[in-house]
Design a protein around this motif. Structure first.
Motif, PDB file in Angstrom:
ATOM      1  N   ALA A  60       0.844  -1.193   0.000  1.00  0.00           N
ATOM      2  CA  ALA A  60       0.000   0.000   0.000  1.00  0.00           C
ATOM      3  C   ALA A  60       0.879   1.242   0.000  1.00  0.00           C
ATOM      4  CB  ALA A  60      -0.923  -0.002   1.210  1.00  0.00           C
ATOM      5  N   PHE A  61       0.502   2.222  -0.806  1.00  0.00           N
ATOM      6  CA  PHE A  61       1.318   3.419  -0.970  1.00  0.00           C
ATOM      7  C   PHE A  61       0.448   4.667  -0.885  1.00  0.00           C
ATOM      8  CE2 PHE A  61       3.217  -0.116  -3.204  1.00  0.00           C
ATOM      9  CZ  PHE A  61       4.526  -0.094  -2.742  1.00  0.00           C
ATOM     10  N   GLY A  98       6.062   7.001  -5.381  1.00  0.00           N
ATOM     11  CA  GLY A  98       6.602   6.077  -6.365  1.00  0.00           C
ATOM     12  C   GLY A  98       6.846   4.714  -5.757  1.00  0.00           C
ATOM     13  N   PHE A  99       6.593   3.654  -6.530  1.00  0.00           N
ATOM     14  CA  PHE A  99       6.782   2.303  -5.984  1.00  0.00           C
ATOM     15  C   PHE A  99       7.315   1.309  -7.013  1.00  0.00           C
ATOM     16  CE2 PHE A  99       2.430   2.404  -7.557  1.00  0.00           C
ATOM     17  CZ  PHE A  99       2.309   1.208  -8.245  1.00  0.00           C
ATOM     18  N   LYS A 127      11.876   4.228 -19.701  1.00  0.00           N
ATOM     19  CA  LYS A 127      12.107   3.773 -18.328  1.00  0.00           C
ATOM     20  C   LYS A 127      11.600   4.884 -17.423  1.00  0.00           C
ATOM     21  CE  LYS A 127      16.240   3.860 -16.555  1.00  0.00           C
ATOM     22  NZ  LYS A 127      17.665   3.527 -16.288  1.00  0.00           N
ATOM     23  N   VAL A 128      10.471   4.645 -16.747  1.00  0.00           N
ATOM     24  CA  VAL A 128       9.786   5.721 -16.045  1.00  0.00           C
ATOM     25  C   VAL A 128       9.235   5.220 -14.717  1.00  0.00           C
ATOM     26  CG1 VAL A 128       7.626   5.227 -17.286  1.00  0.00           C
ATOM     27  CG2 VAL A 128       7.983   7.479 -16.304  1.00  0.00           C
ATOM     28  N   PRO A 129       9.315   6.038 -13.658  1.00  0.00           N
ATOM     29  CA  PRO A 129       8.752   5.622 -12.373  1.00  0.00           C
ATOM     30  C   PRO A 129       7.237   5.509 -12.437  1.00  0.00           C
ATOM     31  CG  PRO A 129      10.253   7.482 -12.093  1.00  0.00           C
ATOM     32  CD  PRO A 129       9.998   7.336 -13.564  1.00  0.00           C
ATOM     33  N   VAL A 130       6.699   4.608 -11.625  1.00  0.00           N
ATOM     34  CA  VAL A 130       5.252   4.442 -11.466  1.00  0.00           C
ATOM     35  C   VAL A 130       4.896   4.913 -10.063  1.00  0.00           C
ATOM     36  CG1 VAL A 130       3.311   2.834 -11.465  1.00  0.00           C
ATOM     37  CG2 VAL A 130       5.261   2.439 -12.996  1.00  0.00           C
ATOM     38  N   ALA A 131       3.901   5.799  -9.966  1.00  0.00           N
ATOM     39  CA  ALA A 131       3.465   6.314  -8.673  1.00  0.00           C
ATOM     40  C   ALA A 131       1.997   5.981  -8.440  1.00  0.00           C
ATOM     41  CB  ALA A 131       3.684   7.824  -8.594  1.00  0.00           C
ATOM     42  N   GLU A 132       1.599   6.038  -7.182  1.00  0.00           N
ATOM     43  CA  GLU A 132       0.220   5.706  -6.824  1.00  0.00           C
ATOM     44  C   GLU A 132      -0.721   6.842  -7.205  1.00  0.00           C
ATOM     45  OE1 GLU A 132      -2.128   2.697  -4.564  1.00  0.00           O
ATOM     46  OE2 GLU A 132      -0.579   2.874  -6.099  1.00  0.00           O
ATOM     47  N   GLY A 133      -1.810   6.506  -7.902  1.00  0.00           N
ATOM     48  CA  GLY A 133      -2.803   7.495  -8.305  1.00  0.00           C
ATOM     49  C   GLY A 133      -2.522   8.073  -9.682  1.00  0.00           C
ATOM     50  N   VAL A 134      -3.533   8.739 -10.247  1.00  0.00           N
ATOM     51  CA  VAL A 134      -3.397   9.319 -11.578  1.00  0.00           C
ATOM     52  C   VAL A 134      -3.604  10.837 -11.534  1.00  0.00           C
ATOM     53  CG1 VAL A 134      -3.977   7.211 -12.818  1.00  0.00           C
ATOM     54  CG2 VAL A 134      -5.814   8.740 -12.096  1.00  0.00           C
ATOM     55  N   SER A 135      -3.276  11.452 -10.394  1.00  0.00           N
ATOM     56  CA  SER A 135      -3.379  12.901 -10.259  1.00  0.00           C
ATOM     57  C   SER A 135      -2.417  13.592 -11.225  1.00  0.00           C
ATOM     58  CB  SER A 135      -3.042  13.309  -8.821  1.00  0.00           C
ATOM     59  OG  SER A 135      -2.745  14.678  -8.731  1.00  0.00           O
ATOM     60  N   LYS A 136      -2.913  14.583 -11.957  1.00  0.00           N
ATOM     61  CA  LYS A 136      -2.026  15.327 -12.863  1.00  0.00           C
ATOM     62  C   LYS A 136      -0.934  16.064 -12.106  1.00  0.00           C
ATOM     63  CE  LYS A 136      -3.261  17.325 -16.551  1.00  0.00           C
ATOM     64  NZ  LYS A 136      -3.865  18.258 -17.534  1.00  0.00           N
ATOM     65  N   PRO A 137      -1.269  16.904 -11.107  1.00  0.00           N
ATOM     66  CA  PRO A 137      -0.198  17.661 -10.440  1.00  0.00           C
ATOM     67  C   PRO A 137       0.752  16.797  -9.624  1.00  0.00           C
ATOM     68  CG  PRO A 137      -2.308  18.074  -9.361  1.00  0.00           C
ATOM     69  CD  PRO A 137      -2.601  17.334 -10.635  1.00  0.00           C
ATOM     70  N   LYS A 138       0.251  15.723  -9.006  1.00  0.00           N
ATOM     71  CA  LYS A 138       1.093  14.916  -8.129  1.00  0.00           C
ATOM     72  C   LYS A 138       1.884  13.837  -8.862  1.00  0.00           C
ATOM     73  CE  LYS A 138      -1.637  15.305  -3.861  1.00  0.00           C
ATOM     74  NZ  LYS A 138      -2.390  14.540  -2.826  1.00  0.00           N
ATOM     75  N   VAL A 139       1.372  13.402 -10.022  1.00  0.00           N
ATOM     76  CA  VAL A 139       1.987  12.258 -10.695  1.00  0.00           C
ATOM     77  C   VAL A 139       2.279  12.533 -12.167  1.00  0.00           C
ATOM     78  CG1 VAL A 139       1.722   9.814 -11.310  1.00  0.00           C
ATOM     79  CG2 VAL A 139       0.877  10.649  -9.096  1.00  0.00           C
ATOM     80  N   LEU A 140       1.234  12.665 -12.979  1.00  0.00           N
ATOM     81  CA  LEU A 140       1.407  12.697 -14.432  1.00  0.00           C
ATOM     82  C   LEU A 140       2.220  13.889 -14.902  1.00  0.00           C
ATOM     83  CD1 LEU A 140      -2.152  11.540 -15.600  1.00  0.00           C
ATOM     84  CD2 LEU A 140      -0.177  10.166 -14.937  1.00  0.00           C
ATOM     85  N   ASP A 141       1.963  15.082 -14.345  1.00  0.00           N
ATOM     86  CA  ASP A 141       2.699  16.270 -14.785  1.00  0.00           C
ATOM     87  C   ASP A 141       4.138  16.277 -14.296  1.00  0.00           C
ATOM     88  OD1 ASP A 141       0.448  17.063 -16.082  1.00  0.00           O
ATOM     89  OD2 ASP A 141       0.003  18.784 -14.797  1.00  0.00           O
ATOM     90  N   LYS A 142       4.493  15.330 -13.429  1.00  0.00           N
ATOM     91  CA  LYS A 142       5.873  15.187 -12.971  1.00  0.00           C
ATOM     92  C   LYS A 142       6.639  14.177 -13.809  1.00  0.00           C
ATOM     93  CE  LYS A 142       5.136  16.655  -8.201  1.00  0.00           C
ATOM     94  NZ  LYS A 142       5.295  16.310  -6.763  1.00  0.00           N
ATOM     95  N   GLY A 143       6.019  13.744 -14.910  1.00  0.00           N
ATOM     96  CA  GLY A 143       6.699  12.833 -15.825  1.00  0.00           C
ATOM     97  C   GLY A 143       6.588  11.378 -15.455  1.00  0.00           C
ATOM     98  N   SER A 194      -7.218  -0.560  -9.348  1.00  0.00           N
ATOM     99  CA  SER A 194      -6.786  -1.750 -10.084  1.00  0.00           C
ATOM    100  C   SER A 194      -5.730  -2.506  -9.283  1.00  0.00           C
ATOM    101  CB  SER A 194      -6.247  -1.357 -11.468  1.00  0.00           C
ATOM    102  OG  SER A 194      -5.048  -0.606 -11.349  1.00  0.00           O
ATOM    103  N   ALA A 195      -5.399  -3.680  -9.769  1.00  0.00           N
ATOM    104  CA  ALA A 195      -4.501  -4.586  -9.045  1.00  0.00           C
ATOM    105  C   ALA A 195      -3.065  -4.074  -9.043  1.00  0.00           C
ATOM    106  CB  ALA A 195      -4.568  -5.971  -9.686  1.00  0.00           C
ATOM    107  N   MET A 196      -2.250  -4.690  -8.206  1.00  0.00           N
ATOM    108  CA  MET A 196      -0.812  -4.470  -8.186  1.00  0.00           C
ATOM    109  C   MET A 196      -0.141  -5.646  -8.887  1.00  0.00           C
ATOM    110  SD  MET A 196      -0.327  -1.568  -6.680  1.00  0.00           S
ATOM    111  CE  MET A 196       1.313  -1.471  -5.991  1.00  0.00           C
ATOM    112  N   PRO A 197       1.094  -5.466  -9.360  1.00  0.00           N
ATOM    113  CA  PRO A 197       1.759  -6.571 -10.074  1.00  0.00           C
ATOM    114  C   PRO A 197       1.883  -7.854  -9.260  1.00  0.00           C
ATOM    115  CG  PRO A 197       2.932  -4.519 -10.427  1.00  0.00           C
ATOM    116  CD  PRO A 197       1.899  -4.235  -9.386  1.00  0.00           C
TER     117      PRO A 197
END
Length: 223
Positions: free
Chosen positions: A60-61, A66-67, A78-94, A106-109
């Motif tokens: 849980a994150f 990032g996890f 090659k890109v980090p994966v972070a929890e959630g799909v927030s634009k300011p917190k995640v997507l806009d940070k690349g 959704s599930a985790m790996p």
């Protein structure tokens, strides 16, 4: 008066050009810098945890945390994966975001069943999913976590669908061709380019899981 109007138009044109340059170029520079730093921090933390005795597995994150690191060898991504799909917190940070909230959770790996669903920008802010339309059945995608590498094989895609069509990230995603529960991955991004009118979807099925102690999978081997 006409001269003043002309100068105003020129100034406006320069401002617009600068804004376009910022959107198309500088947001990528900033996002890639942030994402690279996040990936480096993740690896440092993983190495530290491996040195600790019996470090517990984390499942849980916090939002924006990032996890994992997503590898798409065919696209040199090659890109980090972070929890959630927030634009300011995640997507806009690349970074790429994991659908993790409410009905979109959704599930985790590491889950033995489910769909690991991800979102990423196609244009600007690092644009990690710029060319996922080039992925074809059989192409590998690898998710690297603190404890393991998970390899998926691309199986199918959907050129466009409305943003409201969340069935594409269900545990057994509709339209994917999968008909029974399994261990899947879904990549989502906006389409056409430079718009958010529709979503492009790419699906894959897990084909390999290995502990980090066994080293990187063949899909990440240097040519």
């Amino acid at each position: 008066m006409s001269r003043l109007a002309g100068e105003l138009f020129i100034t406006l044109g320069v401002v617009m050009l600068l804004f376009v340059a910022y959107q198309l170029w500088y947001t990528n520079v900033l996002a890639e810098r942030t994402a690279n730093g996040a990936a480096g921090s993740l690896r440092q933390n993983w190495e530290r945890d491996q040195g600790a005795a019996a470090a517990p597995e984390v499942s849980a994150f916090e939002p924006g945390q990032g996890f994992a690191i997503l590898h798409i060898p065919k696209l040199d991504v090659k890109v980090p994966v972070a929890e959630g799909v927030s634009k300011p917190k995640v997507l806009d940070k690349g970074m790429v975001g994991h659908y993790a909230d409410g009905a979109l959770k959704s599930a985790m790996p590491a889950d033995q069943q489910g769909n690991f669903a991800l979102a990423g920008h196609r244009n600007t802010h690092g644009e990690p999913f710029r060319f996922i339309n080039r992925l074809a059945p059989g192409d590998p995608v690898v998710v690297e976590t603190r404890d393991a590498y998970y390899t998926y094989e691309i199986t199918s895609s959907l050129a466009q669908t409305p943003p409201a069509n969340v069935s594409v990230i269900k545990p057994v995603p509709e339209g994917s061709g999968f008909t029974a529960p399994g261990r899947y991955i879904t990549l989502t991004t906006c389409t056409p380019e430079f718009t958010s009118t529709y979503r492009m979807i790419v699906w894959g099925r897990m084909t390999d899981e290995r502990p980090r102690s066994q080293g990187a999978p063949p899909a990440l081997a240097s040519p």
